[in-house]
Design a protein around this motif. Sequence first.
Motif, short mmCIF file in Angstrom:
data_model
loop_
_atom_site.label_atom_id
_atom_site.label_comp_id
_atom_site.label_asym_id
_atom_site.label_seq_id
_atom_site.Cartn_x
_atom_site.Cartn_y
_atom_site.Cartn_z
N ALA A 19 -6.08 -5.05 -12.02
CA ALA A 19 -4.92 -4.71 -11.26
C ALA A 19 -4.49 -5.91 -10.38
O ALA A 19 -3.39 -6.29 -10.16
CB ALA A 19 -5.28 -3.52 -10.27
N GLU B 256 8.17 -2.38 -6.66
CA GLU B 256 8.29 -1.40 -7.72
C GLU B 256 9.20 -0.25 -7.38
O GLU B 256 10.28 0.12 -8.02
CB GLU B 256 7.04 -0.75 -8.33
CG GLU B 256 7.31 0.14 -9.52
CD GLU B 256 6.13 0.65 -10.14
OE1 GLU B 256 5.65 0.26 -11.14
OE2 GLU B 256 5.31 1.45 -9.27
N MET C 195 -0.98 -6.21 -3.48
CA MET C 195 -1.06 -4.87 -4.18
C MET C 195 0.07 -3.91 -3.29
O MET C 195 0.93 -3.42 -4.28
CB MET C 195 -2.33 -4.07 -4.06
CG MET C 195 -2.20 -2.93 -4.82
SD MET C 195 -2.17 -3.19 -6.90
CE MET C 195 -3.66 -4.05 -7.10
N ARG D 80 7.97 1.01 3.85
CA ARG D 80 8.72 2.35 3.06
C ARG D 80 9.64 3.06 3.92
O ARG D 80 10.77 3.44 3.52
CB ARG D 80 7.43 3.46 2.47
CG ARG D 80 6.81 2.76 1.68
CD ARG D 80 5.51 3.70 1.17
NE ARG D 80 4.44 3.08 0.10
CZ ARG D 80 4.65 3.46 -1.36
NH1 ARG D 80 5.50 4.00 -1.66
NH2 ARG D 80 3.83 2.56 -1.90
N ALA E 294 3.37 -5.16 -4.53
CA ALA E 294 3.67 -4.76 -6.04
C ALA E 294 4.24 -3.20 -5.49
O ALA E 294 5.35 -2.76 -6.48
CB ALA E 294 2.58 -4.63 -6.97
N GLN E 295 3.72 -2.30 -5.02
CA GLN E 295 4.13 -0.96 -4.82
C GLN E 295 5.53 -1.07 -4.31
O GLN E 295 6.58 -0.14 -4.87
CB GLN E 295 3.32 -0.31 -3.65
CG GLN E 295 1.98 -0.03 -4.33
CD GLN E 295 0.98 0.67 -3.31
OE1 GLN E 295 1.46 0.65 -1.92
NE2 GLN E 295 -0.39 0.91 -3.30
N ARG F 5 2.50 -4.29 -15.23
CA ARG F 5 1.95 -4.38 -13.80
C ARG F 5 0.76 -3.19 -13.73
O ARG F 5 1.14 -2.00 -13.91
CB ARG F 5 2.70 -4.42 -12.77
CG ARG F 5 3.10 -6.07 -12.63
CD ARG F 5 3.86 -6.14 -11.51
NE ARG F 5 5.13 -5.11 -11.37
CZ ARG F 5 6.17 -5.38 -10.71
NH1 ARG F 5 6.40 -6.15 -9.66
NH2 ARG F 5 7.38 -4.75 -10.59
N ILE F 6 -0.71 -3.32 -13.24
CA ILE F 6 -1.35 -2.15 -12.81
C ILE F 6 -1.18 -2.06 -11.40
O ILE F 6 -1.79 -2.72 -10.72
CB ILE F 6 -2.65 -2.48 -13.36
CG1 ILE F 6 -2.92 -2.81 -14.72
CG2 ILE F 6 -3.59 -1.18 -12.86
CD1 ILE F 6 -4.30 -3.38 -15.23
N ILE F 7 -0.14 -0.93 -11.01
CA ILE F 7 -0.15 -0.87 -9.74
C ILE F 7 -1.10 0.19 -9.18
O ILE F 7 -1.10 1.31 -9.44
CB ILE F 7 1.47 -0.63 -9.39
CG1 ILE F 7 2.29 -1.96 -9.79
CG2 ILE F 7 1.47 -0.31 -7.78
CD1 ILE F 7 3.61 -1.75 -9.45
N LEU F 8 -1.94 -0.08 -8.37
CA LEU F 8 -2.78 0.96 -7.70
C LEU F 8 -2.28 1.76 -6.74
O LEU F 8 -1.28 1.07 -5.72
CB LEU F 8 -4.00 0.36 -7.18
CG LEU F 8 -4.88 -0.75 -7.97
CD1 LEU F 8 -6.01 -1.39 -7.14
CD2 LEU F 8 -5.49 0.20 -8.99
N GLN F 9 -2.26 2.87 -6.41
CA GLN F 9 -1.64 3.72 -5.65
C GLN F 9 -2.40 3.80 -4.42
O GLN F 9 -3.59 3.37 -4.20
CB GLN F 9 -1.53 5.21 -6.00
CG GLN F 9 -0.35 5.23 -7.28
CD GLN F 9 0.87 4.48 -6.91
OE1 GLN F 9 1.43 4.64 -5.94
NE2 GLN F 9 1.26 3.69 -7.84
#
Lengths: 641, 330, 342
Positions: B259, A515, A508, A482, A511-512, B275-279
């Motif tokens: 997720a 996005e 995961m 980031r 994906a963050q 998409r289920i994006i977990l924070q």
Amino acid sequence: MNVQLTESSPAAPVQRVNYWKIVSRNRVALLGILMIAVAVIVALFAPLIARYDPKSSEGISSSDVYNPPSAKHWLGTDDVGKDIFTNFVYGTRVSLIVGFFASFISIVIGGIIGLMAGFYGGRVENFLMRFTDIMLVIPDLPLIVVIVALTKASLMNIIFVIGIFGWTTTARIVRSQTLAVKSRKFVLRAKAIGAGNWHIVIHHILPLVLPIMVVNAILVVSSAILSESTLAFIGLSDPTAISWGQMLNFAFSRGAMSVGAWWALVVPGFGIVWIVLALTLLGNGLEQILNPRLESHHLMPGRPSFQSEAEAAPVKTGKSTAPVLLDVQNLSVNYVSDGKVAQAVRNVSFQLHEGELIGLVGESGCGKTTLMMALTRLLPAAGEISNGHVIFHGKDLAALTDEELSNLRWSGISVVFQGAMNALNPVRTVGDQIEEAILKHIPHFPPKALSARVEELLDLVGISAEHKNHFPHQYSGGMRQRAIIAMALSCNPQVVIADEPTTALDVMIQAQILELLDELRKKLGLAVLFVTHDLGIVAEMCDSVLVMYGGVTAEYADVDTIYNAPRHPYTQELLKAFPDLTKPERRLTSIPGSPPKLDALPPGCRFAPRCPVAFERCSKEAPALHRLGENHLASCHLVEA
Amino acid sequence: MTSEFILEVKGLKKYFQAGSSGWFSKNGKQVHAVDDIHLQLKHGEVIALVGESGCGKSTLALTLLGLEEATAGQILFNGQDVTHLADKEKKEMRRKIQMVFQDPYESLNPTQTIQEIVVEPLVVHGIGANETERLERTKKALEDSGLKPAETYLNRFPHQLSGGQRQRVVIASALALEPQLLVADEPVSMLDVSIRAEIINLLAELQKTRGISVIFITHDLGTVGFFADRVAVMYLGRIVEIGGMNDVLKNTKHPYSQALLSVIPVPNPRLRRKRIILQGETPNPVNLPSGCRFHPRCPIAEEKCKQQDPHLFNLNATHQAACLLLENYQ
Amino acid sequence: MNRWHLLQKKALWSLFTIAFVIVLNFFLFRVLPGDPARAGIKDPRLTPETIEALRTRFGLDKPVINCFKTINPLVLGACDVNPLETQFVIYVKNLFLGDLGVSYYYNRPVEDILKERLWNTILLIGLGQILAILIGMAYGIFAAWKARTVIDYGALITGLIAWSLPTFWLGIILLFWGSSHGFPISGKSTPGMSSYPLMMQIGDLAKHLFLPTVTYTIVYMAEYMLIMRSSLLDVLSEDYILTAKAKGLSVFQILKDHALKNGMLPLVTVIAINLGYTVGGVIQIESVFSWPGLGGALYEAVNRTDFPMLQGAFLLIAVSVVVANFIADLTYSYLDPRVQTG
């Protein structure tokens, strides 16, 4: 680039590493070996080479003291009228004997301590390394001087004392190498097949520790020789053995300086320099062989761009009506090393429109990273743009001066590097590194607003302001990525090149980040060139796709065409090899063979050797890039209209 | 055969000391790498273990092989307790459980020839009456792994082979011992996409012809979908969902699995899924959250999730998930 | 682990090392065949009164350490002595009182002689180290930046040759040259200088200091240059240098802001590790130039078999190195943020 190895023929004999061949190719090491060989020969044949008997004082009169070099005494005489050449030749023996035996003792002690510490770890390591640290801090020469002064200065004693205090560096080096080898997966594999400790040490650890021990041993020998000569110079030498240090001690303390007998002072020192230099050269040469450094670094001047082909009609790509921001035409890149030219990228063209996201995909070694680096001329020193243009706002980036280019980098085109690699400087805070980019391109940025701007950028990528003054190692992998995105956006670029920005991250976090990139792109109207090997990411993000193979464009089209109506056999095969979670029962197929080596490209089509539908023409003639539709290009003989 | 299962894991735990264990500093903190795992594997069954890095899947594999000592719990191999074994028994057990590692560039000793690599397990275990017999076995293992003719490869060094070929050598050396259980830790993730399938297909074929059981650790379910029988999804040292391949993929129940599966990119531009994006990121396994360890990131967490640590609930005969909201499923 | 914690730990280890040195120093001189304390009192240069004074001072009639009449642990003596009156305890007690014994040669307390000499050595090492580090670093950075050019190869060759020169021999050669070019050949001042004005005294000191410092600088500069060069070559191939280049920074900015600090880390480690080794070089330089420092003291003590002086000089040298090493460690933790917070 990797060194290419010749394929061995069937049932070839084991190509054991030919050490002599490797060493002799390194000129530094070779010179060292030759110099050592000379010294060894002189030491072995001392009685034949020397012209007098060093022990006998026969026929020496007081008029022989400190005679300059002459036909009778090639290198003059010393304070008692003895022939310096003779003493010099015999002195070789003492140096070599002390060097060899003392270092042998050191290497054995250091090797055992290092191996044990590295292999066992835990308490054993803690204890041994603490002890080594203490011994390392205690100055060894004074200690050796004290011990030799308190005992008898016999050759035996000197060897022994130098030997038992010279092991610390060996222990440290062997330990760290053992640790490095131990953590490698093949040691775990050996454990998994049931091998015991002893087996692992003998078969897996020692073979990889020994080469480094040899290099270290050479340096230990040289420092033992230096220690011996220093001891002798201080006055601690075996009275029965002539050594170079002793010769210097006698000459220095017995008036050679005042009578101007330079020969008595220079000659013995020359012997020490000879042997120590020889060992240093050999050690350095071997070190170079063991840890070959990269041939280049990032600050070496690049090779100039040139045009090797006549101007071709520009290739138009993209459906977008938005203006073209980055226009890449017929770009070719070569790597030149040792006079050999490897074509890394050949005639690649594409147009990146405002707000467009193009995916650049291909396997490792297909030239996608080279292409991306060539756009803003970040190629390694061996790379050169051999043809083509990179037009950005009417300027050809391939032809700009370094300074003009520096001004465009980051403010016009910035790069999101892979954050798991070392893209951030570990000793500077993240905020500092972002500020630096801003100040470079907006030198008069108000200092008060600077901090706020950095915080705003970090906030944009979801990092809270408190992390601004943290160092990269305090960030997690996802946060580093980031931060790199924030840094790339700091100067409001129009084009962002993203180089595998999520490759080392978990799905995961990936994906963050994806996005985030997508959001920012839409918000800021960025044009993005996304370099990746993951067809799944491309399908989910990109507008258009450029598939590269062996340095050329295999196929270019909008994302839907690439996935649903690919025309190039490589694209088709690649899709069959790529897993799809929504079709778990589908059995994947692979493409036999491996991608071509850039310095050994096949004649004709570069994909032909692996292509399931190749025919005769493919191995002879390279296909041209054919236009299949308004926005669809492919280079294959089969799509020829 | 003494048991229905080749492998039974009961409440397996593996904790590590957090931070350096110096002589002076010793904090009592522990990394809960593997925390209360229950797992059963039938003879000839293939199970895929998925999860993000730090979920404990690799530690679980190493513990199963006895390369890490279990902190608590029990591992039964063929009905026999193999959790804590003496060196000699451990060696015997390792004959029967073999491992294929992730990185074929790292898992072969660069100073050994291919022959030395493949024959090594035979020598270590004293299999084969003499050199000739071991050589024959070596050749067979290489050819079974698709390196034909074996003679071409025997005298080469790893650096002379491609990544795919190296991984085949690793497989050959594991198979030389004729194991009953194979643990494959992301065996293709370091390879180029175009050649991954051939390694997966090889493993699938060997599994079928030899009837061995396989634990397949991966982060990419798409590659093993066609040959894994079951899937276990791991999060923070626990299995949160386990079941048949189709159950887990098509009828995903645990919010974490949902997720995780939703963010695996799919090569189909017409299927841009929700998409289920977990924070945030997976919490540190040193300080575990209270209650359900997934609750701080769970999109559907309720108050009770903060207090109660869920165990695996049965969804059907073979499908289980550890979520309090599934307690009264059915 | 925070910085304060680290400092405490390092300081603790340094103290432990010093303790080790003190014990080592005691046993070396009591155990080795020379047995100076005993041999020393037979030294014909001493008067009977001094000998008697030494006896009580060292407690030579007392056991070496408690319970052991000899240092051979297998021959246990009866434990009938006051544990506070063994030779070792007396030695440690004297040490803390700053008493290092009396020099056989000078017939003066060793601590008085060494006190003056310590500063002379610090002056020489300090000046030489600073010059060697500055020149070596600059030269190394330049060579690495211009890698694979004549400048680089030239630096490499000079570096390797300078590294192979025995320090004392280089000193002799420079002395030989200097003696015919008006440089003083020994000591740190011309006799009688103290009556001259201060400026002239300083000029005289500089003249005396010149050759030893040049010798020191050449030898250590070569090493620092080689290390800086190879460390910078590594740094310059790092990805963050590419990032900096992509950001549009100039070569000078990249070298200054990204390469220098990172490249210095290995150098600091090497300087710290080599402090003990550096002392070896100082002994040689001080011997050649008769520089009145600790190294020279060691040299003279060896040649005059002046054991108390030898023991004192060794102790002071070793302790100084431990302290300097501690400072170098702290510098490293200051330079590398990963140490403070990692």
